[in-house]
Design an enzyme around this catalytic site. Structure first.
Site, PDB file in Angstrom:
ATOM      1  N   CYS A  82      -9.514  71.454  -9.919  1.00 25.51           N
ATOM      2  CA  CYS A  82      -8.338  70.617 -10.184  1.00 25.51           C
ATOM      3  C   CYS A  82      -8.763  69.320 -10.884  1.00 25.51           C
ATOM      4  O   CYS A  82      -9.128  69.347 -12.051  1.00 25.51           O
ATOM      5  CB  CYS A  82      -7.577  70.363  -8.885  1.00 25.51           C
ATOM      6  SG  CYS A  82      -5.888  69.762  -9.145  1.00 25.51           S
ATOM      7  N   HIS A 110      -6.922  76.087  -7.409  1.00 26.42           N
ATOM      8  CA  HIS A 110      -7.669  75.848  -6.168  1.00 26.42           C
ATOM      9  C   HIS A 110      -8.159  77.181  -5.595  1.00 26.42           C
ATOM     10  O   HIS A 110      -7.484  77.777  -4.746  1.00 26.42           O
ATOM     11  CB  HIS A 110      -6.782  75.135  -5.143  1.00 26.42           C
ATOM     12  CG  HIS A 110      -6.498  73.711  -5.472  1.00 26.42           C
ATOM     13  ND1 HIS A 110      -7.245  72.666  -4.982  1.00 26.42           N
ATOM     14  CD2 HIS A 110      -5.541  73.149  -6.262  1.00 26.42           C
ATOM     15  CE1 HIS A 110      -6.768  71.521  -5.440  1.00 26.42           C
ATOM     16  NE2 HIS A 110      -5.735  71.785  -6.227  1.00 26.42           N
ATOM     17  N   GLU A 166     -10.332  77.723  -3.426  1.00 26.53           N
ATOM     18  CA  GLU A 166     -10.664  77.636  -1.998  1.00 26.53           C
ATOM     19  C   GLU A 166      -9.555  78.177  -1.105  1.00 26.53           C
ATOM     20  O   GLU A 166      -9.813  78.617   0.028  1.00 26.53           O
ATOM     21  CB  GLU A 166     -10.990  76.190  -1.606  1.00 26.53           C
ATOM     22  CG  GLU A 166      -9.829  75.216  -1.600  1.00 26.53           C
ATOM     23  CD  GLU A 166      -9.595  74.518  -2.931  1.00 26.53           C
ATOM     24  OE1 GLU A 166      -8.977  73.431  -2.934  1.00 26.53           O
ATOM     25  OE2 GLU A 166     -10.027  75.058  -3.969  1.00 26.53           O
TER      26      GLU A 166
END
Length: 545
Positions: A379, A515, A517
């Site tokens: 990001c 993202h 994750e």
């Protein structure tokens, strides 16, 4: 199909680990072949955590459908296969705003709108809607029993037990059983008082999860059972462990899943926890270790980066290495320079907002690029990499983002004014839009370039990843940056937005606008994090030669 509900509450103190306990129990029930989901009910008045400080609240977890939710939903997705949606998390603020909207519309036909029944009915409706189609729904109530903020939620679940039926509802209460070193024993009185508080609301717990730094002895569990009116086999000891992924096995070893299945009359096979046993084995038996520096601005609260930290650990599992994470304040990089970045095997810059510490992140991206250190930008981590490359390679002096310098000469990162959401609908924004709920959110498709590193890592031409941002690479200034050597490795499904960049003449330099994750799990990992940790190991070996 009848849906069964397990309501999870906490007492004595906050941060006992209700979310982890609920997720671990859900993992066992899922391993028995049941269709399970988990909900989190937050008692704060914010509509969602989207505009809350990460230092106060921790990370904001983004679901596939673009909801900004509590970080506990990240735990849920890491423990079970069911994907969370906006139905899985709601707050007092959202409930009140919906009820007030209905009142203004005239839906209540002139009635006096009150906490009971209007607020509690709205809570129950959302719980029932979120549980549709599932065998078991675990509902975690945020906060601690005794807090005034939680009372409407507790009253709602008390009513649900009556309306749905006690044969299809259970109350599971987490409580603290502290060890007193001076006395040399654990103390059960806090648990007794916590249950007493719950009883005063009209809720009798069916299961007690006793949190302690050690196993609670059998005689103390018997004492708790007697004074709290709970069967002894339903008093579960949950001691501190070195890995949260051991908790499903710990709960199963005490027969919690059998007790629940019997209570709900569920005929299902024994739980197969072999996948979790494999995770625990890989975690306990690494063949090496790497040190990865994470340069951010919220490092005083690691929970602000919870999913990133967990994803790095998952990347370590896939490479059989322990990942040591060094948290570095980007403002310290601004004042102390490169000395903080020495000795690292890889560098990661996660997401963030605001100008504070940005120049330190830009300097970090430059250090990683010039010293051939593996780099993963997420990001804002991609945006600072783009700014750094524009300034120092493409010759765009003082290039920046309009988020930080609105009138800069080279705005290589700028506000996205139009894009398509997860349903293909056109979204528009301006500088005057509200901060809350106005970002590009949720799962979006990304097309990968055939000759890119990420194409090899993912092994497929089109991927789907989750987003949470309102600024993007400015296409108007992209050509000269690409001409200077930067590769655009991934674009949005409509080919309009830059999603991934790479530095081709670098061993491993990848930055993405999304993202990754949020979709990493301990059992499956994630291609980017697995590749990143592998690159860190290879860099370490090269340095040792």
């Amino acid at each position: 199909m009848t849906t069964n509900y397990i309501f999870v509450t906490g007492g004595v103190v906050s941060s006992l680990g209700k979310g982890i306990a609920a997720a671990s129990l859900a993992a066992i029930l899922e391993a028995r072949g049941l269709n399970v989901t988990i909900m989190k009910l937050d008692p704060y008045i914010n509509v969602d955590p989207g505009t809350m400080s990460p230092i106060q609240h921790g990370e904001v977890f983004v679901t596939e459908d673009g909801a900004e939710t509590d970080l506990d939903l990240g735990h849920y997705e890491r423990f079970i296969r069911t994907r969370m949606t906006r139905r899985n998390n709601f707050t007092t603020g959202r409930i009140y705003s919906e009820v007030l909207r209905k009142e203004r519309r005239g839906d209540y036909l002139g009635a006096t709108v009150q906490v009971i029944p209007h607020i509690t009915n709205a809570i129950k409706e959302r719980i029932l809607a979120g549980g549709e189609g599932h065998d078991v729904v675990l509902v975690e109530i945020g906060g601690t029993v005794g807090d005034i903020e939680s009372l409407p939620f507790l009253e709602a679940i008390r009513q649900m037990a009556v309306e749905v039926g006690r044969e299809h509802t259970m109350f599971m209460h987490l409580t603290l059983v502290p060890y007193m070193a001076a006395a040399g024993e654990v103390k059960t009185k806090p648990t007794q008082h916590s249950v007493k508080e719950l009883l005063s609301i009209g809720i009798q717990p069916d299961v007690l999860i006793c949190r302690s730094d050690r196993a609670v002895p059998a005689n103390e569990r018997a004492k708790i059972a007697l004074f709290c009116n709970v069967p002894e086999k339903a008093v579960i000891s949950l001691k501190d462990v070195d890995s949260i992924y051991k908790i499903p096995g710990l709960l199963k070893s005490q027969g919690l899943d059998d007790y629940i299945c019997k209570r709900f009359s569920l005929n299902c096979p024994e739980a197969n926890l072999s996948e979790w046993e494999q995770v625990i084995y890989e975690e306990a038996n690494p063949v090496g270790e790497v040190t990865i520096g994470m340069v951010g601005k919220y490092i005083e609260l690691p929970d602000a980066y919870k999913s990133v930290i967990e994803a790095l650990k998952h990347g370590g599992l896939k490479n059989r290495v322990t990942v040591n994470i060094k948290l570095i304040d980007s403002q310290d990089v601004e004042t102390r320079g490169e000395e903080l970045l020495k000795g690292l095997d890889a560098i990661l810059i996660p997401g963030g907002f605001g100008y504070r510490g940005v120049e330190g992140k830009i300097a970090t991206a430059r250090y990683a690029r010039e010293n051939n250190i593996p780099y993963l930008g997420i990001c804002l981590g991609m945006q600072v990499a783009m700014i750094e490359y524009a300034r120092n390679v493409a010759g765009m002096e003082n290039a920046n983002s309009t988020e930080f310098v609105p009138d800069c000469k080279y705005p290589v990162v700028a506000l996205i004014t139009e894009w398509r959401d997860e349903n293909g609908n056109v979204e528009t924004r301006s500088e005057k839009s509200d901060l809350g709920g106005t970002m590009r959110l949720g799962a979006q498709q990304c097309q990968l370039s055939d000759d890119s590193l990420v194409r090899k890592l993912y092994g497929e031409p089109v991927i789907t990843e989750r987003h949470r941002h309102r600024y993007e690479v400015n296409n108007m200034l992209l050509k000269p940056i690409e001409a200077a050597g930067l590769r655009v490795a991934g674009r949005s499904g409509d080919d309009q937005l830059v999603e991934i960049i790479e530095v081709p003449n670098h061993p491993w330099f990848v930055a993405c606008q999304f993202h990754p994750e949020f979709t990493s799990t301990p059992r499956d990992g994630h291609p980017l994090f697995a590749g990143f940790v592998k690159a860190a190991s290879e860099y370490q070996k090269r340095q040792a030669k």
